[in-house]
Design a protein around this motif. Structure first.
Motif, PDB file in Angstrom:
ATOM      1  N   THR A 277       0.888  -1.221   0.011  1.00 53.12           N
ATOM      2  CA  THR A 277       0.029   0.084   0.051  1.00 53.12           C
ATOM      3  C   THR A 277       0.802   1.265   0.167  1.00 53.12           C
ATOM      4  OG1 THR A 277      -0.351   0.239   2.336  1.00 53.12           O
ATOM      5  CG2 THR A 277      -1.848  -1.237   1.472  1.00 53.12           C
ATOM      6  N   ALA A 278       0.275   2.384  -0.359  1.00 56.22           N
ATOM      7  CA  ALA A 278       0.789   3.589  -0.124  1.00 56.22           C
ATOM      8  C   ALA A 278       1.178   3.936   1.349  1.00 56.22           C
ATOM      9  CB  ALA A 278       0.040   4.990  -0.746  1.00 56.22           C
ATOM     10  N   LYS A 279       0.697   3.497   2.055  1.00 57.20           N
ATOM     11  CA  LYS A 279       1.021   3.552   3.469  1.00 57.20           C
ATOM     12  C   LYS A 279       2.409   2.857   3.904  1.00 57.20           C
ATOM     13  CE  LYS A 279       0.627   5.177   7.766  1.00 57.20           C
ATOM     14  NZ  LYS A 279       0.732   6.752   8.062  1.00 57.20           N
ATOM     15  N   ASP A 280       2.364   1.582   3.213  1.00 56.20           N
ATOM     16  CA  ASP A 280       3.683   0.652   3.530  1.00 56.20           C
ATOM     17  C   ASP A 280       4.746   1.535   2.735  1.00 56.20           C
ATOM     18  OD1 ASP A 280       2.384  -1.319   4.471  1.00 56.20           O
ATOM     19  OD2 ASP A 280       2.159  -2.406   2.808  1.00 56.20           O
ATOM     20  N   TRP A 281       4.743   2.114   1.610  1.00 57.51           N
ATOM     21  CA  TRP A 281       5.688   2.850   0.904  1.00 57.51           C
ATOM     22  C   TRP A 281       6.393   4.103   1.808  1.00 57.51           C
ATOM     23  CZ3 TRP A 281       5.738   3.339  -5.109  1.00 57.51           C
ATOM     24  CH2 TRP A 281       5.367   2.032  -5.750  1.00 57.51           C
ATOM     25  N   VAL A 282       5.492   4.917   2.323  1.00 57.28           N
ATOM     26  CA  VAL A 282       5.738   6.061   3.145  1.00 57.28           C
ATOM     27  C   VAL A 282       6.132   5.711   4.350  1.00 57.28           C
ATOM     28  CG1 VAL A 282       4.643   7.465   1.773  1.00 57.28           C
ATOM     29  CG2 VAL A 282       3.634   6.697   3.986  1.00 57.28           C
ATOM     30  N   SER A 283       6.061   4.451   4.969  1.00 55.03           N
ATOM     31  CA  SER A 283       6.498   4.013   6.356  1.00 55.03           C
ATOM     32  C   SER A 283       7.710   3.176   6.206  1.00 55.03           C
ATOM     33  CB  SER A 283       5.344   3.053   6.963  1.00 55.03           C
ATOM     34  OG  SER A 283       4.295   3.717   6.928  1.00 55.03           O
ATOM     35  N   TYR A 284       8.078   2.692   5.071  1.00 58.33           N
ATOM     36  CA  TYR A 284       9.419   1.719   5.208  1.00 58.33           C
ATOM     37  C   TYR A 284      10.315   2.292   4.089  1.00 58.33           C
ATOM     38  CZ  TYR A 284       6.680  -1.063   8.087  1.00 58.33           C
ATOM     39  OH  TYR A 284       5.969  -1.755   9.115  1.00 58.33           O
TER      40      TYR A 284
END
Length: 226
Positions: free
Chosen positions: A53-60
């Motif tokens: 997800t986009a959240k995964d990308w900005v988190s990691y």
């Protein structure tokens, strides 16, 4: 030893995997929930970081870039004394950054105009000397002449892609168009594959089908709270 590009063990088929199965590449593994985990000739599983997800990308990730390979060389050669395969190698692929789509406010590491990634390489048969390309599961092989959207971070001293969900074919700056698993697919090919994939796939890659990097930028800014 450099970290090899890794791919995840997912319970649902990506549209691309479903498409290849539909056009005649036999599924390697059928799993409990409807979908294909891998296809013949497309390697093993194992994600380094969440990548869907986009959240995964900005988190990691530290950086999300549009980039294309400019060259490669063999690395991590492994020689075998028994069996049909004489040796296998990975490839150290050099990329040139075309555009930085997103970076975290305080990146853990800066990314230069060029960077290297370790990607699937070759296995060479003992009797014939034949070289066979190895693949990553549900992911691009990273080949010159193509462009990719990549979510990157450092891992054990090397740049890596978070996982298969964070390596998007991006020829002509168009999501899900280009090289994937050693084959060249158009966005229309991938859209056809959607008919065989699960409808609850909310990955960023699926959302970027046919879109350019501005769509990725908007999704990442929303996920980061920007």
């Amino acid at each position: 030893m450099r970290e090899r590009f890794a791919t995840p063990r997912r319970g649902s088929a990506r549209p691309l995997a479903a498409l290849l199965a539909a056009v005649g590449i036999t599924a390697g593994v059928l799993i409990g929930r409807p979908g294909l985990e891998t296809v013949t000739g497309c390697g093993g599983s194992g994600d380094l970081y969440p990548s869907q997800t986009a959240k995964d990308w900005v988190s990691y990730a530290d950086h999300v870039v549009v980039a294309g390979p400019t060259g490669e060389r063999e690395t991590n050669r492994r020689t075998y004394t028994e069996g049909a395969v004489a040796y296998s190698t990975d490839r150290l692929v050099t990329f040139r950054t075309e555009r930085t789509v997103w970076s975290r406010a305080s990146p853990r590491h800066a990314l230069g105009a060029t960077f290297d990634l370790v990607a699937p390489g070759w296995k060479v048969y003992r009797s014939s000397g034949t070289r066979v390309a190895e693949m990553a599961t549900d992911a691009p092989r990273f080949q010159t002449g193509h462009t990719y959207l990549l979510a990157l971070r450092r891992h054990q001293g090397n740049w890596v892609v978070l996982g298969e969900g964070a390596a998007v074919p991006f020829d002509d700056h168009t999501g899900d168009q280009g090289e994937w698993c050693g084959r060249v697919l158009s966005k229309e090919d991938v859209a056809a594959g959607e008919r065989f994939s699960r409808h609850d796939d909310h990955s960023l890659e699926k959302a970027l089908l046919g879109q350019d990097e501005r769509a990725a930028e908007r999704a990442l800014d929303r996920a980061a709270g920007g």
